[in-house]
Design a protein around this motif. Structure first.
Motif, PDB file in Angstrom:
ATOM      1  N   VAL A   1       0.846  -1.202   0.000  1.00 14.98           N
ATOM      2  CA  VAL A   1       0.000   0.000   0.000  1.00 14.98           C
ATOM      3  C   VAL A   1       0.877   1.245   0.000  1.00 14.98           C
ATOM      4  N   GLU A   2       1.915   1.239   0.824  1.00 12.75           N
ATOM      5  CA  GLU A   2       2.811   2.399   0.911  1.00 12.75           C
ATOM      6  C   GLU A   2       3.539   2.649  -0.400  1.00 12.75           C
ATOM      7  N   LEU A   3       3.869   1.569  -1.113  1.00 11.43           N
ATOM      8  CA  LEU A   3       4.592   1.695  -2.381  1.00 11.43           C
ATOM      9  C   LEU A   3       3.684   2.014  -3.553  1.00 11.43           C
ATOM     10  N   GLY A   4       2.372   1.887  -3.370  1.00  8.05           N
ATOM     11  CA  GLY A   4       1.435   2.142  -4.460  1.00  8.05           C
ATOM     12  C   GLY A   4       1.145   0.937  -5.323  1.00  8.05           C
ATOM     13  N   LEU A   5       1.708  -0.217  -4.961  1.00  7.87           N
ATOM     14  CA  LEU A   5       1.443  -1.428  -5.732  1.00  7.87           C
ATOM     15  C   LEU A   5      -0.002  -1.862  -5.586  1.00  7.87           C
ATOM     16  N   VAL A   6      -0.582  -1.614  -4.431  1.00  7.23           N
ATOM     17  CA  VAL A   6      -1.983  -1.935  -4.152  1.00  7.23           C
ATOM     18  C   VAL A   6      -2.623  -0.713  -3.496  1.00  7.23           C
ATOM     19  N   ASP A   7      -3.935  -0.749  -3.321  1.00 11.66           N
ATOM     20  CA  ASP A   7      -4.643   0.463  -2.893  1.00 11.66           C
ATOM     21  C   ASP A   7      -4.985   0.524  -1.412  1.00 11.66           C
ATOM     22  N   ARG A   8      -5.391  -0.594  -0.833  1.00  9.17           N
ATOM     23  CA  ARG A   8      -5.757  -0.532   0.582  1.00  9.17           C
ATOM     24  C   ARG A   8      -5.814  -1.918   1.178  1.00  9.17           C
ATOM     25  N   VAL A   9      -5.797  -1.947   2.499  1.00 11.29           N
ATOM     26  CA  VAL A   9      -5.989  -3.189   3.240  1.00 11.29           C
ATOM     27  C   VAL A   9      -7.483  -3.377   3.472  1.00 11.29           C
ATOM     28  N   GLY A  10      -7.958  -4.586   3.269  1.00 11.00           N
ATOM     29  CA  GLY A  10      -9.374  -4.869   3.466  1.00 11.00           C
ATOM     30  C   GLY A  10      -9.678  -6.320   3.141  1.00 11.00           C
ATOM     31  N   ASP A  11     -10.966  -6.647   3.094  1.00 15.11           N
ATOM     32  CA  ASP A  11     -11.389  -7.993   2.730  1.00 15.11           C
ATOM     33  C   ASP A  11     -12.621  -7.897   1.847  1.00 15.11           C
ATOM     34  N   LEU A  12     -12.933  -8.983   1.166  1.00 14.29           N
ATOM     35  CA  LEU A  12     -14.002  -8.998   0.172  1.00 14.29           C
ATOM     36  C   LEU A  12     -15.340  -8.560   0.752  1.00 14.29           C
ATOM     37  N   ARG A  13     -15.797  -9.235   1.791  1.00 14.43           N
ATOM     38  CA  ARG A  13     -17.119  -8.947   2.340  1.00 14.43           C
ATOM     39  C   ARG A  13     -17.201  -7.528   2.893  1.00 14.43           C
ATOM     40  N   GLY A  14     -16.189  -7.131   3.650  1.00 12.81           N
ATOM     41  CA  GLY A  14     -16.209  -5.792   4.238  1.00 12.81           C
ATOM     42  C   GLY A  14     -16.169  -4.697   3.200  1.00 12.81           C
ATOM     43  N   GLU A  15     -15.361  -4.886   2.164  1.00  9.22           N
ATOM     44  CA  GLU A  15     -15.233  -3.864   1.127  1.00  9.22           C
ATOM     45  C   GLU A  15     -16.518  -3.733   0.321  1.00  9.22           C
ATOM     46  N   LEU A  16     -17.133  -4.865  -0.037  1.00 10.86           N
ATOM     47  CA  LEU A  16     -18.366  -4.798  -0.813  1.00 10.86           C
ATOM     48  C   LEU A  16     -19.515  -4.196   0.007  1.00 10.86           C
ATOM     49  N   ARG A  17     -19.572  -4.514   1.272  1.00  7.03           N
ATOM     50  CA  ARG A  17     -20.605  -3.924   2.138  1.00  7.03           C
ATOM     51  C   ARG A  17     -20.392  -2.417   2.280  1.00  7.03           C
ATOM     52  N   ARG A  18     -19.148  -2.015   2.376  1.00  7.59           N
ATOM     53  CA  ARG A  18     -18.861  -0.581   2.501  1.00  7.59           C
ATOM     54  C   ARG A  18     -19.277   0.177   1.241  1.00  7.59           C
ATOM     55  N   ARG A  19     -19.044  -0.444   0.094  1.00  9.69           N
ATOM     56  CA  ARG A  19     -19.325   0.224  -1.178  1.00  9.69           C
ATOM     57  C   ARG A  19     -20.800   0.165  -1.570  1.00  9.69           C
ATOM     58  N   PHE A  20     -21.417  -1.003  -1.378  1.00 10.71           N
ATOM     59  CA  PHE A  20     -22.740  -1.225  -1.959  1.00 10.71           C
ATOM     60  C   PHE A  20     -23.840  -1.472  -0.933  1.00 10.71           C
ATOM     61  N   GLY A  21     -23.509  -1.339   0.346  1.00 11.60           N
ATOM     62  CA  GLY A  21     -24.520  -1.479   1.379  1.00 11.60           C
ATOM     63  C   GLY A  21     -24.493  -2.833   2.061  1.00 11.60           C
ATOM     64  N   ALA A  22     -25.088  -2.875   3.238  1.00  4.75           N
ATOM     65  CA  ALA A  22     -25.052  -4.094   4.057  1.00  4.75           C
ATOM     66  C   ALA A  22     -25.804  -5.256   3.424  1.00  4.75           C
ATOM     67  N   ASN A  23     -26.715  -4.989   2.503  1.00  7.34           N
ATOM     68  CA  ASN A  23     -27.515  -6.046   1.886  1.00  7.34           C
ATOM     69  C   ASN A  23     -26.894  -6.625   0.619  1.00  7.34           C
ATOM     70  N   VAL A  24     -25.705  -6.165   0.260  1.00  9.40           N
ATOM     71  CA  VAL A  24     -25.082  -6.635  -0.974  1.00  9.40           C
ATOM     72  C   VAL A  24     -24.936  -8.153  -0.945  1.00  9.40           C
ATOM     73  N   LYS A  25     -25.155  -8.771  -2.103  1.00  7.03           N
ATOM     74  CA  LYS A  25     -25.025 -10.223  -2.216  1.00  7.03           C
ATOM     75  C   LYS A  25     -23.847 -10.553  -3.118  1.00  7.03           C
ATOM     76  N   MET A  26     -23.106 -11.577  -2.716  1.00  9.18           N
ATOM     77  CA  MET A  26     -21.952 -12.026  -3.495  1.00  9.18           C
ATOM     78  C   MET A  26     -22.329 -13.284  -4.266  1.00  9.18           C
ATOM     79  N   LEU A  27     -22.231 -13.226  -5.570  1.00  5.66           N
ATOM     80  CA  LEU A  27     -22.562 -14.355  -6.435  1.00  5.66           C
ATOM     81  C   LEU A  27     -21.271 -15.059  -6.840  1.00  5.66           C
ATOM     82  N   GLN A  28     -21.021 -16.206  -6.239  1.00  2.00           N
ATOM     83  CA  GLN A  28     -19.805 -16.962  -6.550  1.00  2.00           C
ATOM     84  C   GLN A  28     -19.940 -17.613  -7.931  1.00  2.00           C
ATOM     85  N   ILE A  29     -19.035 -17.265  -8.831  1.00  2.00           N
ATOM     86  CA  ILE A  29     -19.056 -17.830 -10.183  1.00  2.00           C
ATOM     87  C   ILE A  29     -18.237 -19.119 -10.177  1.00  2.00           C
TER      88      ILE A  29
END
Length: 288
Positions: free
Chosen positions: A214-242
């Motif tokens: 993150v400090e080097l700019g190789l990646v953007d932030r620390v987080g996880d899939l469920r937490g990041e999607l809930r933060r962006r799209f709301g607590a009711n967001v559903k994850m469709l596993q392909i």
């Protein structure tokens, strides 16, 4: 009126929660594996990516990457397919790194508009490596005579049963430099100004933790899939596993055509063991 009637509709028609398709791209990156050694390639990834980007109302596509690298060609092909589908469907791509996105794995991760990592993920390793074995002394001790006949003076370059020649090594290194430059250009185009402060030190083949990435700019932030999607799209967001297609026909076809013939098992055992050792070495470089 429509709102009051919606409760009488089947659940699948009245559910308005956003759905984000999730594709998992994991494993060593190779053009071909085998029925007992699944690998990551364009052939294995393309159907999953097509299904994910075909979810019309999805606000984004999430891709999980967990790979120590492998084939630079397959890595770039997967990267290119993700970017092409993102442009065609106008969907942003969020990449989530698990244990490692290194070398070709990091190249694939660069297909995301944003890359999210665990603080202990391994990222980077922007370089090119070639490995092999030399058996020159071994065959001599075993009393084996090596016979090679070619049409073309360079056809047997880097033969593991013959001594290395300086000109062969230099040719290999020239090829590596060209592949490395392609990798560097891809990373710079993808990450842009985010990596400018880190400079050329990023391209030495070194790798870092997700937190340092993150400090080097190789990646953007620390987080996880469920937490990041809930933060962006709301607590009711559903994850469709392909998932890969696993219908009855596919299973039968796998039994009929996917398994090696008995007389091929012994012939391929030695090669399979060497390939497995190479795969194990790729993961082991990162303590995995």
């Amino acid at each position: 009126m429509l709102t009051s009637l919606r409760r009488f509709l089947p659940a699948r028609f009245r559910d308005t929660a956003p759905v984000v398709p999730v594709v998992r791209l994991a494993g060593t990156i190779m053009a071909a594996g085998g029925p007992f050694r699944p690998v990551l390639s364009l052939a294995s990834a393309a159907p999953l990516l097509k299904k994910a980007f075909a979810v019309k109302k999805a606000p984004a596509v999430a891709i999980i990457v967990n790979s120590p690298g492998g084939s630079p060609v397959q890595s770039r092909l997967i990267y290119r397919r993700i970017r092409d589908l993102a442009a065609e469907t106008n969907k942003p791509v969020l990449v989530f790194v698990e244990d490692v996105a290194a070398s070709g794995g990091y190249m694939i991760a660069c297909a995301g508009e944003e890359i999210i990592v665990d603080p202990s993920s391994i990222v980077g390793s922007i370089g090119v490596v070639s490995g092999g074995f030399g058996f020159v002394d071994a065959i001599g001790k075993l009393g084996i005579e090596r016979r090679v006949h070619t049409s073309g003076e360079n056809k047997a370059r880097l033969d593991p049963f013959q001594p290395e020649r300086p000109e062969d090594i230099e040719h290999l290194k020239a090829l590596q430099r060209e592949v490395h430059e392609t990798f560097i250009d891809l990373v710079k185009a993808s990450r842009g100004a985010r990596i400018e402060a880190a400079g050329e030190n990023l391209f030495t083949g070194q790798f870092w933790s997700g937190k340092r990435g993150v400090e080097l700019g190789l990646v953007d932030r620390v987080g996880d899939l469920r937490g990041e999607l809930r933060r962006r799209f709301g607590a009711n967001v559903k994850m469709l596993q392909i998932q890969p297609a696993r219908g009855l026909f596919a299973r039968r076809a796998g039994i009929a055509a996917g398994l090696p013939a008995p007389d091929a098992i012994g012939a391929g055992l030695g090669l399979g063991l060497l390939q497995a050792a190479e795969e194990r070495a790729l993961w082991a470089r990162f303590g995995l």
